[in-house]
Design a protein around this motif. Structure first.
Motif, PDB file in Angstrom:
ATOM      1  N   ASP A   5      37.787  48.224  49.206  1.00 34.44           N
ATOM      2  CA  ASP A   5      37.506  47.816  50.775  1.00 34.44           C
ATOM      3  C   ASP A   5      38.398  46.764  51.034  1.00 34.44           C
ATOM      4  O   ASP A   5      38.539  46.344  52.403  1.00 34.44           O
ATOM      5  N   LEU A   6      39.184  45.928  50.267  1.00 33.30           N
ATOM      6  CA  LEU A   6      39.764  45.068  50.698  1.00 33.30           C
ATOM      7  C   LEU A   6      41.450  45.432  50.854  1.00 33.30           C
ATOM      8  O   LEU A   6      41.644  46.724  50.564  1.00 33.30           O
ATOM      9  N   LYS A   7      42.068  44.679  51.395  1.00 32.47           N
ATOM     10  CA  LYS A   7      43.743  45.112  51.967  1.00 32.47           C
ATOM     11  C   LYS A   7      44.464  45.267  50.561  1.00 32.47           C
ATOM     12  O   LYS A   7      44.402  44.572  49.668  1.00 32.47           O
ATOM     13  N   PHE A   8      45.125  46.200  50.647  1.00 30.26           N
ATOM     14  CA  PHE A   8      46.112  46.791  49.615  1.00 30.26           C
ATOM     15  C   PHE A   8      45.438  47.036  48.185  1.00 30.26           C
ATOM     16  O   PHE A   8      45.942  46.979  47.348  1.00 30.26           O
ATOM     17  N   VAL A   9      44.326  47.135  47.965  1.00 30.87           N
ATOM     18  CA  VAL A   9      43.507  47.337  46.726  1.00 30.87           C
ATOM     19  C   VAL A   9      43.111  48.927  46.649  1.00 30.87           C
ATOM     20  O   VAL A   9      42.198  49.523  47.296  1.00 30.87           O
ATOM     21  N   SER A  10      43.977  49.633  45.993  1.00 37.94           N
ATOM     22  CA  SER A  10      43.811  51.202  45.657  1.00 37.94           C
ATOM     23  C   SER A  10      43.006  51.301  44.710  1.00 37.94           C
ATOM     24  O   SER A  10      42.533  50.240  43.784  1.00 37.94           O
ATOM     25  N   GLU A  11      42.482  52.564  44.174  1.00 33.97           N
ATOM     26  CA  GLU A  11      41.744  52.790  43.176  1.00 33.97           C
ATOM     27  C   GLU A  11      42.500  52.427  41.924  1.00 33.97           C
ATOM     28  O   GLU A  11      41.966  51.820  40.860  1.00 33.97           O
ATOM     29  N   LYS A  12      43.858  52.452  41.700  1.00 35.09           N
ATOM     30  CA  LYS A  12      44.504  52.138  40.763  1.00 35.09           C
ATOM     31  C   LYS A  12      44.613  50.581  40.527  1.00 35.09           C
ATOM     32  O   LYS A  12      44.458  50.073  39.254  1.00 35.09           O
ATOM     33  N   ARG A  13      44.914  49.964  41.605  1.00 35.32           N
ATOM     34  CA  ARG A  13      44.858  48.350  41.500  1.00 35.32           C
ATOM     35  C   ARG A  13      43.281  48.007  41.077  1.00 35.32           C
ATOM     36  O   ARG A  13      43.177  46.900  40.643  1.00 35.32           O
ATOM     37  N   GLU A  14      42.429  48.626  41.663  1.00 32.96           N
ATOM     38  CA  GLU A  14      40.727  48.328  41.422  1.00 32.96           C
ATOM     39  C   GLU A  14      40.759  48.409  39.804  1.00 32.96           C
ATOM     40  O   GLU A  14      40.138  47.461  38.948  1.00 32.96           O
ATOM     41  N   GLY A 145      48.355  44.612  34.437  1.00 30.74           N
ATOM     42  CA  GLY A 145      48.863  46.086  34.945  1.00 30.74           C
ATOM     43  C   GLY A 145      49.858  46.119  36.110  1.00 30.74           C
ATOM     44  O   GLY A 145      50.790  45.393  35.944  1.00 30.74           O
ATOM     45  N   SER A 146      49.671  46.718  37.207  1.00 32.08           N
ATOM     46  CA  SER A 146      50.553  46.711  38.081  1.00 32.08           C
ATOM     47  C   SER A 146      50.271  45.598  39.268  1.00 32.08           C
ATOM     48  O   SER A 146      50.891  45.730  40.227  1.00 32.08           O
ATOM     49  N   LEU A 147      49.228  45.006  38.939  1.00 29.97           N
ATOM     50  CA  LEU A 147      48.979  43.736  39.977  1.00 29.97           C
ATOM     51  C   LEU A 147      50.070  42.951  40.268  1.00 29.97           C
ATOM     52  O   LEU A 147      50.900  42.428  39.262  1.00 29.97           O
ATOM     53  N   THR A 148      50.418  42.516  41.258  1.00 30.81           N
ATOM     54  CA  THR A 148      51.424  41.347  41.522  1.00 30.81           C
ATOM     55  C   THR A 148      50.699  40.339  42.204  1.00 30.81           C
ATOM     56  O   THR A 148      49.822  40.228  42.608  1.00 30.81           O
ATOM     57  N   GLN A 149      51.514  38.949  42.070  1.00 31.22           N
ATOM     58  CA  GLN A 149      50.920  37.655  42.575  1.00 31.22           C
ATOM     59  C   GLN A 149      50.806  38.014  44.259  1.00 31.22           C
ATOM     60  O   GLN A 149      49.434  37.629  44.738  1.00 31.22           O
ATOM     61  N   GLY A 150      51.324  38.710  44.877  1.00 32.07           N
ATOM     62  CA  GLY A 150      51.423  39.079  46.415  1.00 32.07           C
ATOM     63  C   GLY A 150      50.175  39.903  46.762  1.00 32.07           C
ATOM     64  O   GLY A 150      49.205  39.483  47.597  1.00 32.07           O
ATOM     65  N   VAL A 151      49.835  41.001  45.991  1.00 29.52           N
ATOM     66  CA  VAL A 151      48.686  41.743  45.970  1.00 29.52           C
ATOM     67  C   VAL A 151      47.177  40.959  45.901  1.00 29.52           C
ATOM     68  O   VAL A 151      46.453  41.026  46.575  1.00 29.52           O
ATOM     69  N   VAL A 152      47.413  40.417  44.647  1.00 27.67           N
ATOM     70  CA  VAL A 152      46.044  39.533  44.498  1.00 27.67           C
ATOM     71  C   VAL A 152      46.090  38.302  45.318  1.00 27.67           C
ATOM     72  O   VAL A 152      44.854  38.088  45.895  1.00 27.67           O
ATOM     73  N   ARG A 153      47.044  37.697  45.969  1.00 28.24           N
ATOM     74  CA  ARG A 153      46.666  36.460  46.802  1.00 28.24           C
ATOM     75  C   ARG A 153      46.175  37.370  48.245  1.00 28.24           C
ATOM     76  O   ARG A 153      45.083  36.635  48.912  1.00 28.24           O
ATOM     77  N   ILE A 156      42.640  38.187  47.583  1.00 22.78           N
ATOM     78  CA  ILE A 156      41.722  37.192  47.517  1.00 22.78           C
ATOM     79  C   ILE A 156      41.306  36.421  49.017  1.00 22.78           C
ATOM     80  O   ILE A 156      40.200  36.264  49.641  1.00 22.78           O
ATOM     81  N   ARG A 157      42.455  36.492  49.641  1.00 20.52           N
ATOM     82  CA  ARG A 157      42.333  35.979  51.210  1.00 20.52           C
ATOM     83  C   ARG A 157      41.304  36.884  52.127  1.00 20.52           C
ATOM     84  O   ARG A 157      40.600  36.307  52.782  1.00 20.52           O
ATOM     85  N   ASP A 158      41.436  38.097  51.836  1.00 25.65           N
ATOM     86  CA  ASP A 158      40.517  39.117  52.602  1.00 25.65           C
ATOM     87  C   ASP A 158      39.216  39.096  51.909  1.00 25.65           C
ATOM     88  O   ASP A 158      38.210  39.090  52.841  1.00 25.65           O
ATOM     89  N   ALA A 159      38.854  38.747  50.753  1.00 25.14           N
ATOM     90  CA  ALA A 159      37.470  38.813  50.153  1.00 25.14           C
ATOM     91  C   ALA A 159      36.847  37.388  50.510  1.00 25.14           C
ATOM     92  O   ALA A 159      35.824  37.551  50.925  1.00 25.14           O
ATOM     93  N   LEU A 160      37.501  36.161  50.786  1.00 28.78           N
ATOM     94  CA  LEU A 160      37.229  34.925  51.329  1.00 28.78           C
ATOM     95  C   LEU A 160      36.512  35.207  52.680  1.00 28.78           C
ATOM     96  O   LEU A 160      35.529  34.567  52.964  1.00 28.78           O
ATOM     97  N   LYS A 161      37.060  36.007  53.410  1.00 27.18           N
ATOM     98  CA  LYS A 161      36.275  36.377  54.806  1.00 27.18           C
ATOM     99  C   LYS A 161      35.374  37.301  54.747  1.00 27.18           C
ATOM    100  O   LYS A 161      34.569  37.239  55.656  1.00 27.18           O
TER     101      LYS A 161
END
Length: 668
Positions: A5-14, A145-153, A156-161
């Protein structure tokens, strides 16, 4: 709410987040940065040193795509006033499509290479005309895996909201201590504007987690003082006679610890004791004396160790010092017939002492009258595992041993369910281990010394922080070192040991090393808890600056187990003033308790407790730096909450739930 449900988090990134033990939005906000980049200031390349990481601005004048050894690379020619440099990206041909003539911000490592001039390799970049994210204080997270610093940041910012972060500290106490809201603390850690934001946020989060952890211990301890069921008939005279079997005199610290155990076993409450001592302080001798108190009184005793090799070593000692009692060993690698015989002997009471691994805890293992359970290297066993062992005997007394010195005040907080006995001194016959920081130009001389030691029948440990090196080549890997040493120490028998090997293979290598089938052992920190190898006289630790001081002290304690003079050599991958200052503490000090105090002051509470001494909460906190005073504040708040007119039942339930979710690792 799902991670997807978070921005840019696909099933693969999950799935990649799952590999980091992140399954919920709540656990994502507890995925703390491992570091921060301070990009508030732009630096000119001419003012940077070789291997510095900097943020710089430059004009791109030309971009070209080339190939080297069939591998594509992009080279950008950059102008910076009167000077120039190149930026190179390997295996990233798409970079050429993103770069145009114009001014860009670059973040990366500066390299002043002979013949190549000044350059930056694989830098991050953005147009200077954009509202760049390469500004301010940027968190750096562990990835998978395929996670990048930009995706994680962004996630997390979306999760904080979207996540609700509320404190369990009673509101009146939070107001009294002027605690910031928990949600604000998480925002400061993940989205800081200043370095002070990071410190304040980390301190507040740590306070919350330690408050719950300490409160959990209070709940646990509430039912710990159980009435004694087993009556010990052993006398002080019996104990003195047993101690005389050892080929050395007990130190004052050992005698004091034996007296503590004797008193606890004759008290009206069952014993639940932590025996804490430095490396080589003689804890095993005290444990064997405790075992004697049990079997002399007609009961059974069990001793468990984290590895089969250590269990075999303890079993050999038990058979040596208890010739009048049948000693059994129970490990996972034994065949069905061997296990069945041992289990039958324990059930009938024919076997008085059993030594083993986690196999002793299994549900089909039962005793006739188990009265004492001893856990060696207690940090490898959780509360639930200790309980599983002690539950095999009615009113079973428990003695756990730790070779990781922790300042007494912290011990009393974190091991709140245990009484504490300490051994502060060492046997007189044990020599101090000489420690030296080896500069790079002395490396070959050190290897030559190792070769001479091998010819004299002495053995050497080589320890690396990782099984595989990093992409930048700054960390020596155990596999690379193994291959390198086979060339440089030709004629020397070398073995390899690391955590990815199967347990049976690890035990085989360690046993062969003890039998002197190898001269050198190249290993990761799996040897931190290991067997005594009397002929191991040299410990060499690569990238020593990456280890905590207490862990370095533990590794150093693998040598000097016999009567030979021993040495520890520390090698630095990153030779900085700070690293040298830290390692000088080890070089100039052999007292584990003093080293632990220094580690506490230097690295703060989060890193001091570390992964191996702690549970899941503390593992999450290990990347955050905060003053150790935070722990004592948390204890004061917990004490006030439990003694005040607050909803203690609710607090106890929350703490118990927290403990239940961590029961396998809360003291792990």
């Amino acid at each position: 709410m799902q991670l997807t449900d978070l921005k840019f988090v696909s099933e693969k990134r999950e799935r990649d987040f799952n590999k980091l033990n992140i399954y919920t939005v709540e656990s994502l906000v507890r995925h703390y940065p491992r570091d921060y980049l301070d990009l508030r200031h732009v630096t000119l390349l001419k003012d940077a040193y070789h291997n510095d990481y900097i943020l710089t601005a430059a004009e791109v004048t030309n971009v070209e795509v080339n190939r080297y050894a069939r591998r594509p690379y992009v080279k950008a020619y950059c102008s910076q006033g009167e000077s120039s440099f190149t930026a190179i990206w390997f295996n990233q041909p798409y970079v050429a499509e993103k770069l145009r003539r114009g001014t860009y911000l670059f973040y990366g490592r500066v390299q002043n290479s002979y013949g190549f001039g000044c350059r930056m390799t694989n830098p991050a970049f953005e147009s200077a005309e954009r509202n760049s994210s390469l500004k301010g204080i940027i968190p750096v997270y562990p990835l998978s895996g395929s996670l990048t610093q930009g995706v994680v940041r962004i996630a997390i910012r979306d999760a904080l909201k979207k996540v609700r972060l509320s404190s369990h500290i009673p509101a009146p106490i939070a107001q009294k201590y002027r605690l910031m809201p928990l949600a604000e603390a998480y925002k400061k850690v993940h989205c800081p504007e200043t370095a002070e934001d990071v410190r304040e946020g980390a301190k507040r989060i740590a306070l919350e987690e330690y408050f719950l952890l300490i409160s959990a211990f209070k709940v646990i301890k509430g039912g710990r003082e159980e009435a004694r069921l087993n009556e010990y008939s052993v006398t002080e005279s019996d104990v003195r006679d047993f101690m005389s079997r050892f080929p050395f005199e007990f130190t004052g610290g050992q005698i004091s610890a034996v007296n503590d155990v004797f008193s606890a076993l004759h008290s009206p409450h069952k014993m639940n004791m932590l025996l804490q001592g430095d490396v080589g302080s003689g804890k095993t001798a005290v444990a064997l004396t405790a075992v004697y108190m049990a079997v002399k009184s007609g009961y059974q005793a069990a001793m468990i160790a984290p590895t089969e090799v250590l269990a075999q070593q303890n079993a050999a000692l038990l058979k040596k010092f208890f010739p009048d009692y049948r000693v059994g060993i129970l490990t996972g690698s034994m065949n069905y017939r061997e296990k069945r015989e041992i289990k039958k002997g324990l059930q009938t009471g024919e076997i008085k002492i059993v030594c083993g691994t986690h196999a002793v805890i299994q549900g089909d293992v039962s005793f006739k009258n188990l009265a004492l359970a001893v856990c060696d290297e207690q940090h490898r066993f959780g509360v639930a595992q200790r309980s599983s062992l002690s539950d095999k005997g009615a009113g079973c007394d428990v003695l756990v041993m730790s070779a990781t010195p922790i300042p007494r005040t912290l011990s009393l907080i974190f091991y709140g369910d245990l009484t504490l006995a300490e051994i502060k001194d060492k046997p007189r016959s044990r020599q101090d281990i000489s420690t030296a920081i080896i500069p790079k130009h002395k490396y070959n001389d050190m290897l030559a010394y190792v070769g001479r030691q091998a010819k004299e029948g002495n053995q050497t440990y080589f320890v690396c922080p990782k099984i595989e090196g990093d992409e930048e080549g700054t960390v020596m890997s155990v596999t690379e070192l193994y291959e390198d040493l086979k060339v440089k120490l030709s004629g020397v028998k070398i073995a390899l040991l690391h955590g990815k090997m199967k347990d049976e293979e690890k035990n085989s290598v360690m046993s062969a090393f003890k039998r002197k089938e190898f001269d050198c052992l190249v290993s990761t920190t799996v040897i931190e808890v290991g067997v005594d190898v009397p002929d191991a006289t040299v410990m060499i630790i690569y990238n020593a600056e990456r280890f905590g001081l207490s862990q370095l002290h533990q590794l150093r304690g693998r040598v000097g187990r016999g009567d030979k003079k021993s040495y520890c050599f520390l090698l630095m991958g990153n030779d900085t003033e700070e690293s040298r200052a830290r390692l000088s503490v080890i070089k100039n000090n052999s007292d584990g308790f003093k080293i632990a105090e220094a580690d506490l002051k230097i690295r703060g509470g989060g890193d001091f407790m570390g992964t191996r001494q702690s549970g899941r909460i503390l593992t999450e906190l290990k990347n955050l730096k905060f003053p150790v005073e935070t722990v004592f504040t948390a204890k004061a708040i917990s004490d006030e909450a439990f003694s005040g007119a607050y909803d203690v039942k609710l607090l106890a339930r929350i703490a118990a739930e927290k403990y239940e979710s961590l029961k396998d690792v809360i003291l792990n």
